[in-house]
Write a protein that holds these residues in place. Structure first.
Motif, short mmCIF file in Angstrom:
data_model
loop_
_atom_site.label_atom_id
_atom_site.label_comp_id
_atom_site.label_asym_id
_atom_site.label_seq_id
_atom_site.Cartn_x
_atom_site.Cartn_y
_atom_site.Cartn_z
N ARG A 36 0.86 -1.18 0.00
CA ARG A 36 0.00 0.00 0.00
C ARG A 36 0.89 1.23 0.00
NH1 ARG A 36 -2.83 -1.05 4.19
NH2 ARG A 36 -4.61 -1.94 3.09
N LEU A 37 0.70 2.12 -1.01
CA LEU A 37 1.51 3.32 -1.16
C LEU A 37 0.72 4.55 -0.72
CD1 LEU A 37 2.92 2.61 -4.74
CD2 LEU A 37 4.00 2.08 -2.57
N THR A 38 1.36 5.42 0.07
CA THR A 38 0.75 6.69 0.47
C THR A 38 1.77 7.79 0.23
OG1 THR A 38 -0.53 5.56 2.19
CG2 THR A 38 -0.34 7.96 2.34
N GLY A 39 1.40 8.78 -0.60
CA GLY A 39 2.33 9.84 -0.94
C GLY A 39 1.77 11.21 -0.69
N LYS A 40 2.67 12.20 -0.45
CA LYS A 40 2.24 13.58 -0.26
C LYS A 40 3.41 14.50 -0.59
CE LYS A 40 -0.83 16.18 2.76
NZ LYS A 40 -0.33 17.50 2.41
N MET A 41 3.09 15.59 -1.28
CA MET A 41 4.12 16.57 -1.63
C MET A 41 4.70 17.22 -0.37
SD MET A 41 4.95 17.09 -4.81
CE MET A 41 4.39 16.83 -6.52
N VAL A 42 5.99 17.47 -0.41
CA VAL A 42 6.59 18.24 0.68
C VAL A 42 6.02 19.66 0.68
CG1 VAL A 42 8.73 19.20 1.59
CG2 VAL A 42 8.69 16.86 0.68
N ASP A 43 5.91 20.25 -0.51
CA ASP A 43 5.34 21.59 -0.65
C ASP A 43 4.61 21.63 -1.98
OD1 ASP A 43 6.63 25.03 -0.44
OD2 ASP A 43 4.60 24.21 -0.73
N PRO A 44 3.24 21.55 -1.97
CA PRO A 44 2.50 21.55 -3.23
C PRO A 44 2.78 22.78 -4.09
CG PRO A 44 1.09 20.93 -1.40
CD PRO A 44 2.36 21.40 -0.82
N GLU A 45 3.15 23.89 -3.47
CA GLU A 45 3.42 25.10 -4.25
C GLU A 45 4.80 25.06 -4.89
OE1 GLU A 45 2.85 28.37 -1.69
OE2 GLU A 45 0.70 27.99 -1.35
N ASP A 46 5.63 24.11 -4.49
CA ASP A 46 6.96 23.99 -5.07
C ASP A 46 7.25 22.51 -5.32
OD1 ASP A 46 10.37 24.94 -4.04
OD2 ASP A 46 9.52 24.27 -5.96
N PRO A 47 6.71 21.93 -6.40
CA PRO A 47 6.90 20.48 -6.67
C PRO A 47 8.36 20.08 -6.73
CG PRO A 47 5.21 21.43 -8.11
CD PRO A 47 5.86 22.56 -7.44
N ALA A 48 9.23 21.03 -7.01
CA ALA A 48 10.65 20.67 -7.13
C ALA A 48 11.24 20.21 -5.80
CB ALA A 48 11.44 21.88 -7.64
N ARG A 49 10.50 20.39 -4.70
CA ARG A 49 11.01 19.95 -3.40
C ARG A 49 10.74 18.47 -3.14
NH1 ARG A 49 10.03 24.12 1.29
NH2 ARG A 49 11.63 22.76 2.14
N GLY A 50 10.02 17.84 -4.09
CA GLY A 50 9.86 16.39 -3.98
C GLY A 50 8.66 15.98 -3.14
N SER A 51 8.58 14.69 -2.85
CA SER A 51 7.43 14.14 -2.13
C SER A 51 7.90 13.07 -1.14
CB SER A 51 6.42 13.52 -3.10
OG SER A 51 7.04 12.53 -3.90
N ILE A 52 7.06 12.83 -0.13
CA ILE A 52 7.31 11.80 0.88
C ILE A 52 6.37 10.62 0.61
CG2 ILE A 52 7.23 11.23 3.33
CD1 ILE A 52 9.44 13.11 2.67
N TRP A 53 6.88 9.40 0.64
CA TRP A 53 6.08 8.19 0.38
C TRP A 53 6.22 7.21 1.54
CZ3 TRP A 53 2.98 7.36 -3.92
CH2 TRP A 53 3.04 8.35 -4.91
N ILE A 54 5.08 6.65 1.93
CA ILE A 54 5.03 5.62 2.98
C ILE A 54 4.60 4.32 2.33
CG2 ILE A 54 3.90 4.89 5.11
CD1 ILE A 54 3.58 7.80 5.84
N VAL A 55 5.36 3.24 2.57
CA VAL A 55 5.10 1.94 1.93
C VAL A 55 4.80 0.91 3.02
CG1 VAL A 55 6.01 0.15 0.42
CG2 VAL A 55 6.67 2.54 0.06
N GLU A 56 3.64 0.22 2.89
CA GLU A 56 3.25 -0.83 3.84
C GLU A 56 3.14 -2.16 3.08
OE1 GLU A 56 -0.03 0.44 6.59
OE2 GLU A 56 -0.14 2.07 5.12
N ASP A 57 3.75 -3.20 3.62
CA ASP A 57 3.70 -4.54 3.02
C ASP A 57 2.35 -5.19 3.35
OD1 ASP A 57 3.98 -7.12 2.17
OD2 ASP A 57 5.96 -7.43 3.03
N ILE A 58 1.53 -5.40 2.30
CA ILE A 58 0.20 -6.05 2.50
C ILE A 58 0.12 -7.34 1.71
CG2 ILE A 58 -0.95 -3.86 2.97
CD1 ILE A 58 -2.06 -3.97 0.10
N ASP A 59 1.29 -7.93 1.40
CA ASP A 59 1.30 -9.12 0.55
C ASP A 59 0.55 -10.28 1.19
OD1 ASP A 59 2.42 -10.08 -2.04
OD2 ASP A 59 3.26 -11.63 -0.75
N GLN A 60 0.82 -10.52 2.49
CA GLN A 60 0.13 -11.62 3.17
C GLN A 60 -1.37 -11.38 3.23
OE1 GLN A 60 1.92 -12.30 6.96
NE2 GLN A 60 3.78 -13.19 6.12
#
Length: 748
Positions: A114-138
């Motif tokens: 399961r992927l969850t992402g959010k911009m560090v600063d939506p007004e400045d996309p060049a600052r990148g984004s933070i992503w949280i990854v959860e293993d839901i395979d089982q």
């Protein structure tokens, strides 16, 4: 980022290098110990990640991932491009993007996450984004297995030779073709229908529902032969079997299996009719003689039953059916005489159910009665032979154990009894756990009459309850002396409240930066005639037991406000904190009382601070929140005392309108020598700062402790390092002395 975050970042960037390093270390600890993968993506390249993220994708360390394209985590270009197309328009709006996708580890193996992402600063996309990854395979594999199992079960239902259906609230949720054929319906006609449609009579449907619901609720299987109504109006006989899907919760529904037995019932009916005709002839010839004999026997039996019932009611408890006090004392007297003749010993056990009043008050007397009946049954099963169990009244029971050789034999029995009470009890819709406090008196050591043995076992029971409940205690003469002392202390406590024997001492609360007194905690002392000054630890527990704690708490509140008014006239304006009890929090008129006291002594509400322990706050969260909000609207300051010992969660803590946290002295005591205590104190202070709360450290006795607290950013302290609790005049003198300080005591 919003303006608040920009201001926060500016503050952090302008902070000292040491503070910046500390903040970075704290953030890295959070990343390293998170239970999910966290990474920072810039231009779809991994800039930074935590250990868990690297582990998810099969890498040994985050360093192996840094700089890699995020394409390396996807099984193919299409899935990589699809996530980009779906995610970045949403992220650019400042919203959170969530999805589930198959990802690829470094060894080529695939797994669901399961992927969850959010911009560090939506007004400045060049600052990148933070992503949280959860293993839901089982989880996904389990879902697929469940679908396969469901398909297999449906095949069984469709081809079974008996009717099978599932009911929820007596409505059909699903059934097989065989059941629909038996009643002459199409399957689609039955789904959602009430079971009422196949009962010939509404009353029969009601009776059947009550009957089988009771059986299913006990976890048993229901079986019966029932006549059902077909769609065309004809009747068929069915062998019906059912069982609840979840026996403890009938709301989960039940499964039913039905087999058409109409032909067998027709044969049985014909045979029954022939048999009944023969029986009828015999019955008619013997009826007259039997009636005369029966009438005579009935009269004799009714007389015996009436006499036995009267005798039983006089000697047994109406609720539990156990012997009552009268019968128990009679049997005990008989066993005492036997023990004297044969040189034996016997024991009397006095048993009291722990926290029974709480069950009655919170759940009602009906559930309390059910609990007593269950306890009585378990006690009855625990005794055997000539041992006797009886109910003395309320939640008190006694057991007599004859032929006792030593204490060990009694202890073995009591431990076995405690073990038998451990399984939970279902009373109505609630599950209860039994525990009892047991007092033990021995014949002839502790008494030679039934009354004396019962009295001494009762005294020993109270000692067992005082020692922590679910315990047992043997009687000794010291208990009588202690009981007399306790009664005397209780009477003296009532006298103290009526004759003004209490007084307040005040412990200064000192501003760490200035070294000046800026508050005080009111602490009650008992100036008991003929004794030295009595600390609250010696009489507050007794006041709680005998119901005086509410009156004492109200006296403390009144006296503290009166003293603030006297200080105010002397030019001293101090905020005084007062501890609250559970009874005060439960008083619906408490807020009005506080307002009246403040008005009576012409005090501003912010001069009063009310302290509640962390455990008291968490006991009745919703009711406490409402009360504290009323006090907060009045302007009264609120603080948590002994913070760190009540195990409250941060989510609950945020709900309370608090002004201050007081760090419990158990954490401060070894702060300079125990790294764990230092970390706890620093964490509490940091958390309080984030919640905009003031922090007071309790029990500060050493300059090393104070230096560390100042370094951590603590605002205030109290303890023997500055002063013990002192009478009001001495506190006024200390206050004036502290105000003459020209230099700050500590730089924070």
């Amino acid at each position: 980022m919003n303006n608040d975050n920009n201001e926060f970042l500016s503050e952090q960037l302008s902070a000292s290098p040491e503070r910046m390093l500390r903040l970075l270390n704290e953030q890295q600890i959070i990343l390293d110990n998170a239970g999910v993968g966290i990474c920072f993506i810039l231009n779809r390249q991994v800039q930074r990640c935590n250990d868990h993220y690297a582990t998810l994708y099969g890498y040994d360390s985050p360093a192996q991932i840094q700089g890699l394209s995020s394409r390396a985590h996807y099984p193919d270009d299409d899935s990589h491009d699809r996530i980009g197309r779906e995610a970045y328009p949403i992220l650019a709006q400042g919203r959170r993007f969530r999805t589930e996708a198959r990802m690829q580890r470094c060894d080529g193996s695939l797994f669901w996450c399961r992927l969850t992402g959010k911009m560090v600063d939506p007004e400045d996309p060049a600052r990148g984004s933070i992503w949280i990854v959860e293993d839901i395979d089982q989880q996904r594999r389990a879902d697929d297995a469940l679908k396969a199992l469901t398909y297999q079960q449906q095949l069984i239902l469709d081809h079974a030779m008996v009717g099978i259906l599932f009911l929820h609230d007596r409505q059909i949720t699903s059934c097989n073709h065989r059941f629909a054929d038996m009643l002459g319906y199409e399957m689609r006609e039955l789904i959602g229908q009430s079971t009422r449609i196949w009962y010939p009579d509404p009353a029969q449907w009601e009776i059947a529902g009550r009957y089988y619901s009771d059986i299913l609720a006990r976890g048993q299987a229901f079986r019966a032969e029932i006549q059902l109504l077909r769609k065309d109006g004809s009747l068929i006989w069915c062998d019906v079997r059912s069982k609840a899907i979840v026996p403890d919760d009938l709301r989960q529904g039940s499964i039913w299996i039905m087999m058409d037995i109409s032909e067998r019932k027709a044969s049985e009916q014909a045979l029954l009719q022939a048999h009944q005709a023969l029986e009828q002839r015999v019955e008619e010839r013997t009826q007259r003689l039997k009636q005369v004999v029966d009438d005579l026997h009935r009269e004799i039996e009714e007389r015996k039953l009436a006499e036995e019932r009267i005798r039983h009611l006089a000697q047994h408890d109406g609720l539990t059916g156990l012997p009552n006090r009268t019968l128990f004392e009679q049997r005990l007297e008989e066993q005492i005489a036997r023990a004297e003749r044969e040189g034996h010993r016997l024991a009397v056990l006095f048993i009291d159910l722990d926290r029974f009043k709480h069950v009655n008050d919170s759940m009602g007397h009906h559930e309390g009665d059910m609990l007593l009946q269950t306890l009585a049954e378990r006690l009855r099963q625990a005794v055997s032979g000539i041992q006797t169990v009886a109910r003395m009244g309320g939640d008190e029971f006694v057991i007599m154990l004859p032929d006792i050789y030593d204490h060990t034999q009694v202890e073995t029995f009591v431990r076995s009894l405690q073990q038998s009470l451990q399984p939970h009890i279902n009373t109505g819709l609630h599950e209860q756990r039994l525990s009892c406090s047991t007092g033990i008196a021995l014949f002839p050591d502790d008494g030679t009459t039934p009354q004396t043995l019962i009295q001494h076992a009762d005294a020993a029971m109270y000692r067992a309850k005082a020692n922590g409940r679910n315990r047992f205690h043997f009687y000794n003469p010291q208990l009588d002396r202690e009981q007399l002392e306790r009664v005397a202390l209780e009477n003296a406590l009532f006298h103290a409240l009526q004759h003004g024997e209490f007084e307040l001492h005040y412990q200064p609360q000192v501003d760490i930066r200035t070294g000046r007194i800026d508050g005080a905690e009111a602490l009650i002392r008992w100036n008991r005639p003929g004794h030295s000054l009595v600390s609250p630890g010696c009489f507050i527990p007794l006041a709680e037991e005998c119901g005086l704690i509410g009156d004492i708490g109200n006296w403390v509140l009144e006296e503290a406000c009166a003293q603030m008014q006297r200080w105010q006239r002397e030019g001293i304006r101090l905020r005084v904190s007062v501890n609250l009890s559970a009874l005060q929090l439960e008083d619906p008129g408490f807020c009005d009382r506080v307002a009246q006291i403040l008005e009576r002594h012409t005090l501003e509400p912010d001069q009063l601070e009310l302290e509640l322990t962390e455990s008291l706050l968490m006991k009745h969260v919703d009711a406490t929140v409402d009360l504290l909000r009323q006090l907060d609207r009045m302007g009264v300051h609120l603080s948590i005392d002994d913070f760190g010992t009540g195990y409250s969660s941060l989510s609950y803590l945020k709900r309370f309108p608090l002004d201050k946290l007081k760090i419990d002295q158990s954490f401060v005591r070894e702060i300079s020598i125990d790294q764990d205590d230092a970390v706890i104190c620093r964490t509490i202070i940091s958390m309080a700062e984030n919640l905009n709360l003031k922090v007071t450290a309790e029990g500060v006795e050493q300059t090393e402790q104070l230096a560390l607290l100042a370094e951590f950013g603590c605002h205030q302290y109290q303890g023997f390092l500055f002063s013990r609790p002192v009478p009001a005049p001495e506190l006024a003198q200390l206050y004036r002395q502290s105000q003459t300080e020209t230099e700050p005591a500590w730089e924070i």
